[in-house]
Design a protein around this motif. Structure first.
Motif: not given
Length: 501
Positions: A236-237, A50-51, A230, A243-244, A157, A109, A159, A172, A226
């Motif tokens: 979730d954002y 995702d990131i 994420t 995020l965690w 992480l 992020v 953010a 995290t 994960k």
């Protein structure tokens, strides 16, 4: 506890192949081959999840990451092998954008996995050998590999709150980082443990008998979404704390890839490599990673008819003097050794074929009272009528004199050897020659021979002619019993297979 047992079983399965005698085994033939090697890897790593902004290039706030690895390789055949592989490296990623169209709020992020560790057991397939055989791309090895194992990772992480602009650096990993595998505490940090499935392709070139160089790309599927801390759901954002939260998300599982340079050292004794596809089993040991074992097996030699003829001529024994097999005068001494080859039929001769007066020998023995342990070799023949085993009158006189001589010389023995001509079957002629020998033996015993045990019998039918069986004279010469008077210590067993005394 069950999971730990599974890890131990995987490692033991690989270690069980480390047989101390593996280097001494043979493969498809009598030649020993080397089968073990060690490969080192070094290259760049890339996160897929995702990131991230891009798949194959760096996004905003991302930096180049790398890793290294080591594998212990066991070649099972020229095509298939197994390897125990370990990787250690770093992963980073970043993502910037809008949380949703209606809020028009942006988020930033980034994540960093500073040190992950992965151990897998992989199977390998030599693709170019499988598809192209052994004659093409001899110095190249293209391996596809697939395996399974575990990965330990720790993720930090960062953010940035889009409303306050505050940077939230968060460690995290917690006990809830994974619900499928577990966690591991190390240096005050929590490492998440997950299942990993690597798949890749490597290309190697054989530099020397000991070293190979190559390139490898491996993509590892990790059983979690994960790795970047994420869960992949856009909602979730909307709350930075999501995020965690480690709740189940909507995205696919994460993964990572590594493009690396590989250097392989081939283990084993007396390492050599093929030259222009040619092998010499006596020069050393080839590595099963590269060699074709069937090329080490000598091709059976199938001689042509010309080869067979030349071999037969080269190994043919020298011609034997035909006089060794002929006895022209029928005195029992072959022409090759006969000093008097024309003695009359029925003559008693010495070992050199010289005619001797048997009466004179007996008179001299009585007159001179010679020692009884002296025995002179004498030879003679007695002949028979066609298909008869009856002693002729002329032969009776000779046999009677032989009895008289033997009684004077108890240290002598007599050998009776029966023969026939060729005018009947083999079995019949052997039986007839035996009857003739028995007839001569009975006569000697009835004539008063002391100690009949001194008589030795042999019979050969038509197998030992002394003359051609094409004339009347030759047939008569072959219908005979040879008489050999010899010292006891010269008697030797000389029966051919299939005959009895």
């Amino acid at each position: 506890m069950k999971k730990k047992n599974l890890y131990v079983a995987l490692v033991c399965l690989f270690l069980s192949s480390f047989d101390t005698s593996a280097q001494n085994r043979t493969y498809d033939g009598p030649n020993k081959m080397n089968t073990w090697s060690i490969t080192g890897y070094g290259g760049i790593t890339k996160f897929f999840g995702d990131i991230k902004t891009y798949d194959f290039k760096l996004g905003p706030e991302e930096k180049l990451t790398g890793g290294w690895g080591l594998s212990i390789n066991k070649q099972l055949s020229p095509i298939f092998g197994v390897q125990l592989t370990g990787f250690n490296g770093q992963l980073r990623g970043s993502k910037m954008g809008y949380i949703s169209d209606f809020s028009k709020k942006t988020y930033d992020v980034t994540f960093n996995s500073p040190s992950f560790v992965q151990v897998t057991l992989d199977g390998t397939v030599n693709v170019n050998r499988l598809l192209l055989g052994y004659k093409k791309m001899r110095r190249w090895k293209v391996d596809a590999h697939l395996g399974a194992g575990i990965i330990y990772f720790h993720t930090d992480l960062h953010a940035i709150n889009t409303e306050t602009g505050v940077d939230w650096p968060i460690k995290t990993n917690t006990g809830g980082s994974s619900k499928t595998a577990g966690t591991w505490e190390r240096n005050g940090s929590t490492y998440t443990r997950e299942w990993a499935i690597p798949a890749g392709l490597s290309v190697h070139y054989e530099l020397t008998p000991r070293f190979d160089i190559g390139a490898d790309f491996t993509y590892t599927y990790v059983n979690t979404e994960k790795m970047d801390a994420t869960v992949g759901s856009i909602t979730d954002y909307e709350s930075q704390y999501g995020l965690w939260s480690f709740q189940k998300g909507d995205s696919k599982k994460d993964g990572w890839g590594m493009a690396s340079i590989a250097l392989t050292y081939k283990l084993g004794k007396n390492a050599v490599r093929a030259k222009d596809g040619k092998y010499d089993a006596g020069s050393g040991r080839y590595h099963l990673r590269w060699a074709n074992p069937q090329s080490l097996i000598p091709v059976p030699y199938n001689p042509t008819m010309d080869d067979a003829d030349s071999i037969a001529k080269a190994n043919m024994p020298k011609p034997v003097d035909p006089r060794l097999y002929t006895d022209t005068d029928g005195d029992g001494v072959a022409d090759l050794f006969d000093k008097e080859p024309n003695t009359p039929a029925g003559s008693v001769v010495s070992g050199g074929g010289v005619a001797m007066d048997l009466d004179k020998i007996i008179r001299d023995a009585i007159k001179n009272n010679l020692p009884k342990d002296e025995c002179e070799a004498l030879f003679s023949n007695i002949e028979f009528d066609t298909d008869k085993a009856i002693i002729r009158n002329a032969s009776k006189e000779t046999l009677s004199k032989v009895v008289e001589l033997l009684n004077l010389r108890p240290n002598c023995r007599i050998v009776l050897v029966g023969h026939t001509d060729a005018r009947a079957s083999d079995n019949y002629n052997v039986a007839l020659s035996r009857r003739r020998v028995d007839a001569a033996k009975r006569f000697l015993i009835r004539a008063g021979l002391k100690e009949p045990s001194r008589i030795l019998n042999e019979y050969y039918g038509e197998y030992r002619p002394v003359a051609e069986n094409t004339t009347v004279e030759g047939l008569q010469s072959n219908r005979r019993v040879e008489i050999k008077i010899l010292p006891q210590n010269t008697i030797r067993s000389s029966y051919p297979a299939g005959f009895r005394k």
